[in-house]
Design an enzyme around this catalytic site. Structure first.
Site, PDB file in Angstrom:
ATOM      1  N   HIS A   1     -10.177   1.734   2.759  1.00 28.21           N
ATOM      2  CA  HIS A   1      -9.843   2.747   3.770  1.00 28.21           C
ATOM      3  C   HIS A   1     -11.003   2.712   4.766  1.00 28.21           C
ATOM      4  O   HIS A   1     -12.081   3.227   4.470  1.00 28.21           O
ATOM      5  CB  HIS A   1      -9.700   4.133   3.124  1.00 28.21           C
ATOM      6  CG  HIS A   1      -9.307   5.199   4.104  1.00 28.21           C
ATOM      7  ND1 HIS A   1      -8.097   5.870   4.035  1.00 28.21           N
ATOM      8  CD2 HIS A   1      -9.944   5.699   5.188  1.00 28.21           C
ATOM      9  CE1 HIS A   1      -8.025   6.741   5.036  1.00 28.21           C
ATOM     10  NE2 HIS A   1      -9.130   6.656   5.752  1.00 28.21           N
TER      11      HIS A   1
ATOM     12  N   HIS B   1      -3.960  -0.004   6.335  1.00 24.24           N
ATOM     13  CA  HIS B   1      -3.382   0.845   7.388  1.00 24.24           C
ATOM     14  C   HIS B   1      -4.232   0.859   8.668  1.00 24.24           C
ATOM     15  O   HIS B   1      -4.738   1.907   9.082  1.00 24.24           O
ATOM     16  CB  HIS B   1      -3.137   2.273   6.891  1.00 24.24           C
ATOM     17  CG  HIS B   1      -4.212   2.885   6.036  1.00 24.24           C
ATOM     18  ND1 HIS B   1      -5.516   2.980   6.442  1.00 24.24           N
ATOM     19  CD2 HIS B   1      -4.175   3.440   4.804  1.00 24.24           C
ATOM     20  CE1 HIS B   1      -6.228   3.565   5.501  1.00 24.24           C
ATOM     21  NE2 HIS B   1      -5.432   3.839   4.494  1.00 24.24           N
TER      22      HIS B   1
ATOM     23  N   HIS C   1       0.854  -1.205   0.000  1.00 25.26           N
ATOM     24  CA  HIS C   1       0.000   0.000   0.000  1.00 25.26           C
ATOM     25  C   HIS C   1       0.881   1.243   0.000  1.00 25.26           C
ATOM     26  O   HIS C   1       1.527   1.545   1.004  1.00 25.26           O
ATOM     27  CB  HIS C   1      -0.897   0.022   1.244  1.00 25.26           C
ATOM     28  CG  HIS C   1      -1.790   1.217   1.318  1.00 25.26           C
ATOM     29  ND1 HIS C   1      -3.148   1.120   1.403  1.00 25.26           N
ATOM     30  CD2 HIS C   1      -1.522   2.543   1.300  1.00 25.26           C
ATOM     31  CE1 HIS C   1      -3.679   2.328   1.443  1.00 25.26           C
ATOM     32  NE2 HIS C   1      -2.707   3.217   1.380  1.00 25.26           N
TER      33      HIS C   1
ATOM     34  N   LYS D   1      -9.946  -0.107  -4.951  1.00 26.52           N
ATOM     35  CA  LYS D   1      -9.860   0.561  -3.652  1.00 26.52           C
ATOM     36  C   LYS D   1     -11.149   1.314  -3.339  1.00 26.52           C
ATOM     37  O   LYS D   1     -11.644   2.079  -4.159  1.00 26.52           O
ATOM     38  CB  LYS D   1      -8.683   1.555  -3.711  1.00 26.52           C
ATOM     39  CG  LYS D   1      -8.565   2.469  -2.513  1.00 26.52           C
ATOM     40  CD  LYS D   1      -7.973   1.773  -1.306  1.00 26.52           C
ATOM     41  CE  LYS D   1      -7.976   2.675  -0.106  1.00 26.52           C
ATOM     42  NZ  LYS D   1      -6.719   2.804   0.574  1.00 26.52           N
TER      43      LYS D   1
ATOM     44  N   HIS E   1       1.463   5.462  -2.038  1.00 29.75           N
ATOM     45  CA  HIS E   1       1.045   6.527  -2.958  1.00 29.75           C
ATOM     46  C   HIS E   1       2.288   7.039  -3.679  1.00 29.75           C
ATOM     47  O   HIS E   1       3.193   7.567  -3.031  1.00 29.75           O
ATOM     48  CB  HIS E   1       0.388   7.673  -2.178  1.00 29.75           C
ATOM     49  CG  HIS E   1      -0.781   7.224  -1.368  1.00 29.75           C
ATOM     50  ND1 HIS E   1      -2.083   7.359  -1.781  1.00 29.75           N
ATOM     51  CD2 HIS E   1      -0.847   6.599  -0.152  1.00 29.75           C
ATOM     52  CE1 HIS E   1      -2.900   6.852  -0.869  1.00 29.75           C
ATOM     53  NE2 HIS E   1      -2.171   6.376   0.128  1.00 29.75           N
TER      54      HIS E   1
ATOM     55  N   ASP F   1       1.916   2.869   3.336  1.00 33.68           N
ATOM     56  CA  ASP F   1       1.098   4.071   3.135  1.00 33.68           C
ATOM     57  C   ASP F   1       1.973   5.301   2.936  1.00 33.68           C
ATOM     58  O   ASP F   1       1.576   6.421   3.280  1.00 33.68           O
ATOM     59  CB  ASP F   1       0.109   4.294   4.282  1.00 33.68           C
ATOM     60  CG  ASP F   1      -1.047   5.195   3.867  1.00 33.68           C
ATOM     61  OD1 ASP F   1      -1.235   5.416   2.657  1.00 33.68           O
ATOM     62  OD2 ASP F   1      -1.760   5.681   4.754  1.00 33.68           O
TER      63      ASP F   1
END
Ligand code: DOR
Ligand code: ZN
Length: 344
Positions: free
Chosen positions: A135, A173, A13, A98, A15, A246
């Site tokens: 999330h 997360h 996971h 997601k 970004h 994350d």
């Protein structure tokens, strides 16, 4: 122990962002991870297979010379996502989709406001054996920010799991004892990722002695009893918990601001930080499962075959890095000393 060798880990996971930023984020991750699940909350978000493959090409182009790093692409679920989008994504080699609750975090405005609206899509995902990444926070204003994960589990996740028992779900997360217990007791179709910041810090590290914007991420850091539960979860060696940094870069000016962005940029040092945590827990022998085995097993992907070695050696995390656009970014735990280092 002075040295530890692991099968090369993956980051389940993160970004990467887009544009110029890729020249910083992709090499930082490719330094120690063989694969990474790439979040789709770019601007605009990645909502179909074509966009995912386009984004993948840009990521591949940003790899350092000779790197075999492989990005694993994801779709962002919106009110407009169709069953065909899921079928096309699966056929094109996209790895997962997601779910963000609308307004939960960075660039989540395009998300679906009611999870029930996505039930027809979840049905197709279950049939296609296409994993759902979540999330897990409610966004209702009347729910206290520290309770948002627990309320999401009770309100949204329990019914979802009941309705789609064979949908593979990763609760991303996780931050609370409630999430640890929920995942530990759930079927093998459920797993969770855990970040370095939620293992190393609690909400005191965000709020005591002045606001610490570089420790601000979402879900927000929780009280220390939750931090301890996360640490126990990884030390237990359970295959249901695996590595997801994350890592979420934001320029310094957007973190140190009157309305600062959520996200810790940990790609630079995440593996060394996880190693430090496992050593503190006297559980270094459990690190390889968490970092390199349980993730690919859950995603039904082959385990990596190469290895990486970490040595016990102090080094200092840089206070800032200059991005390709000339703006500084402050990495997670900037200026702090780390006890482990990847052997180059
Ligand atoms: O802290 C976070 N930052 N949490 C998220 O869920 C998103 C991420 C980002 O994209 O900046
Ligand atoms: Zn994220």
């Amino acid at each position: 122990m002075k040295e530890i060798t692991l099968l090369t880990p993956d980051d389940w996971h993160l970004h990467f962002r887009s544009g110029d930023m890729l020249k910083e984020t992709v090499p930082a991750t490719a330094r120690c991870f063989q694969r990474a699940i790439v979040m789709p909350n770019t601007v605009p978000p990645i909502t179909n297979a074509k966009m995912a493959l386009d984004y993948k090409r840009h990521i591949l182009a940003a790899r350092p010379e000779g790197s075999t790093f492989e990005p694993l692409m994801t779709l962002y679920l919106t009110n407009d996502t169709s069953s065909q989008d899921i079928i096309d994504a699966k056929a094109s080699g996209v790895t997962a989709a997601k779910y963000y609750p609308a307004g939960a975090t960075t660039n989540s405005d395009a998300a679906c406001s009611d999870m029930l609206d996505l039930y027809p899509i979840f049905k197709v995902m279950e049939e296609q054996d296409f994993p759902l990444l979540i999330h897990g926070e409610v966004t209702d204003n009347e729910i206290d920010i520290f309770d948002r994960e627990k309320v999401f589990i009770d309100r949204n996740l329990l019914p979802l799991v009941e309705k789609f028992p064979q949908l593979r779900i990763v609760l991303e997360h996780i931050t609370t004892q409630d999430a640890v217990e929920f995942i530990a007791d759930a079927s093998d179709y459920l797993a969770a990722t855990i970040t370095p910041q939620h293992l190393m810090l609690n909400r005191n590290d965000l709020l005591v002695g002045g606001i610490q914007p570089h420790n601000y991420c979402l879900p927000v850091l929780k009280r220390n009893t939750h931090q301890q539960a996360l640490r126990q979860a990884v030390a237990s060696g359970s295959k249901k918990f695996f590595l997801g940094t994350d890592s979420a870069p934001h320029e310094k000016q957007h973190k140190e601001s009157a309305c600062g962005c959520a996200g810790c940029y940990s790609a630079l040092n995440a593996l060394e930080l996880y190693t430090t945590v496992f050593e503190e827990l006297d559980a270094l022998e459990k690190l390889e499962g968490f970092a390199s085995l349980y993730g690919p097993d859950f995603y039904k992907l082959p385990r990596n075959t190469s290895t990486i070695t970490l040595i016990k050696q102090d080094w200092q995390i840089p206070k800032a890095i200059i991005l390709p656009n000339g703006e500084p970014i402050v990495p997670f735990l900037a200026g702090k000393t780390v006890l482990w280092k990847i052997k180059e």
